[in-house]
Scaffold this active site. Structure first.
Site, mmCIF file in Angstrom:
data_model
loop_
_atom_site.group_PDB
_atom_site.id
_atom_site.type_symbol
_atom_site.label_atom_id
_atom_site.label_comp_id
_atom_site.label_asym_id
_atom_site.label_seq_id
_atom_site.Cartn_x
_atom_site.Cartn_y
_atom_site.Cartn_z
ATOM 1 N N CYS A 146 41.467 43.288 37.882
ATOM 2 C CA CYS A 146 40.263 43.897 37.327
ATOM 3 C C CYS A 146 39.022 43.410 38.069
ATOM 4 O O CYS A 146 38.535 42.308 37.825
ATOM 5 C CB CYS A 146 40.161 43.571 35.841
ATOM 6 N N CYS A 149 35.969 42.725 35.921
ATOM 7 C CA CYS A 149 36.042 41.459 35.182
ATOM 8 C C CYS A 149 35.774 40.277 36.118
ATOM 9 O O CYS A 149 35.067 39.339 35.767
ATOM 10 C CB CYS A 149 37.437 41.243 34.584
ATOM 11 N N ASP A 150 36.374 40.290 37.293
ATOM 12 C CA ASP A 150 36.445 39.061 38.084
ATOM 13 C C ASP A 150 35.710 39.107 39.421
ATOM 14 O O ASP A 150 35.608 38.081 40.092
ATOM 15 C CB ASP A 150 37.923 38.710 38.338
#
Ligand code: NAP
Length: 332
Positions: A146, A149-150
């Site tokens: 993701c 997300c990261d």
């Protein structure tokens, strides 16, 4: 057999949020939480967030929070309102007539309404280094599925994205906001991605394509971080090293819908089809979170749809009152 007003299957942000709302609406929901899990294939209670590290974009946590901790907080909040937990995996459902049946092996539970929040699982290449950090791999420490997300954790770094579909293109373009260089690693030289998304990636000066390669190894589990990849050329078998600080696997997701395949309408990719946001093809069966959302896939959107499903369930059960159920409407 025990009978309930509402059963929630699955316990990620969608399931826990549905449980909190339903419990506060006095529906005394039963949650079947997915059990202890078995690594990345079968995630167990808490779902995908239990294999991420820091979550920085869930509103309300100014300084970020660890994914597993966020799930623990949501769980405690649900339990505080009296949600009954079955700490196991649902193994069978029967949606042919109400009250609908849900089984955990031989144990049978029935309910007038169901919320399906079983989530999706990222597909992984299958390398031992992808295992979660606590199993001696690097999952969560430089390997991610993701970018939203990261990606932020790779500011100014060089990273690789594996895949040749729209997700890989989208993730790679997004990562160029943070990273100095993004390699797209694809196992063929033809792309499944749509023309427009492929061209957007090809035009981006920070993106470099490496085709006809498979990732053979991720270095370096001993250092507990990603330092590079060994790539194998699929055509001539030669190998080369690529120094990167992160690997984003973008080879698709699999919705966790095996239980429902022949009982709920699914789209071509196996996601539960919904209308009015959370209503499935079956009366009084709702779906929330990544099991029905292949577009946004965020904890906060999953939580939002869990809330919608609980409110819809409450309205439906309230309208029915305590009357015995006679038949199941086909339209709703
Ligand atoms: P996808 O279209 O199925 O593409 C998966 C890619 O990963 C393919 O290029 C495939 O290679 C590769 N792959 C699969 N297994 C692999 C493995 N074991 N090792 C290495 N590579 C592997 O999946 P997706 O990109 O996640 O897209 C899913 C759906 O969502 C699509 O319909 C897509 O259009 C849609 N989507 C849309 C948007 C958007 O419109 N904004 C964004 C994201 C996704 P091969 O080509 O060789 O099979």
């Amino acid at each position: 057999m025990t009978e309930h007003k509402l059963i929630i299957i699955g316990s990620g942000p969608a399931g826990y949020t549905a449980a909190i709302y339903a419990a506060r609406a006095n529906l005394q929901p039963l949650m079947i939480d997915g059990g202890v899990g078995r690594g990345q294939e079968l995630l167990g209670a808490g779902g995908q967030l239990t294999i991420t590290t820091e979550v920085e974009n869930y509103p309300g946590f100014e300084h970020g929070i660890q994914g597993p901790e966020l799930m623990q907080i949501m769980r405690r909040q649900a339990v505080r309102f009296g949600v009954e937990m079955v700490e196991d995996l649902a193994t069978k459902v029967d949606l042919s007539s109400r009250p609908y049946g849900v089984w955990v092996d031989e144990r049978e539970f029935r309910a007038k309404a169901l919320i399906v929040a079983t989530g999706a699982s990222a597909k992984w290449i299958g390398l031992p280094e992808e295992a979660p950090v606590w199993e001696g791999g690097l999952g969560g420490a430089g390997i991610s599925a993701c970018a939203t997300c990261d990606g932020f954790f790779f500011k100014g770094k060089e990273v690789a994205v594996v895949g040749g579909g729209d997700t890989a293109m989208e993730e790679a373009v997004y990562l160029t906001n943070h990273c100095s260089r993004v390699y797209i690693l694809h196992r063929r030289d033809q792309f499944r991605a749509s023309k427009i998304m492929l061209e957007r990636a090809q035009r981006n000066p920070k993106i470099e394509f490496i085709t006809n390669v498979a990732v053979e190894r991720v270095h370096d589990p001993e250092a507990k971080r990603v330092t590079g990849l060994t790539l194998r050329n699929i055509i001539d078998g030669t190998t080369r090293e690529l120094a990167v600080s992160g690997m984003f696997v973008a080879i698709g997701h699999k919705p966790n819908t095996d239980l429902f395949g022949d009982q709920l309408e699914l789209n071509d990719n196996g996601y539960i089809k919904t209308k009015h946001n959370v209503r499935t093809s079956k009366y009084a069966v709702f779906a929330a979170g990544d099991v029905q959302d292949f577009e946004y896939r965020q904890a906060v959107t999953a939580a939002g749809s869990g809330c919608m499903a609980a409110i819809e369930a409450e309205r439906l059960l309230e309208a029915e009152g305590d009357t015995d159920i006679v038949g199941t409407p086909t339209e709703w």
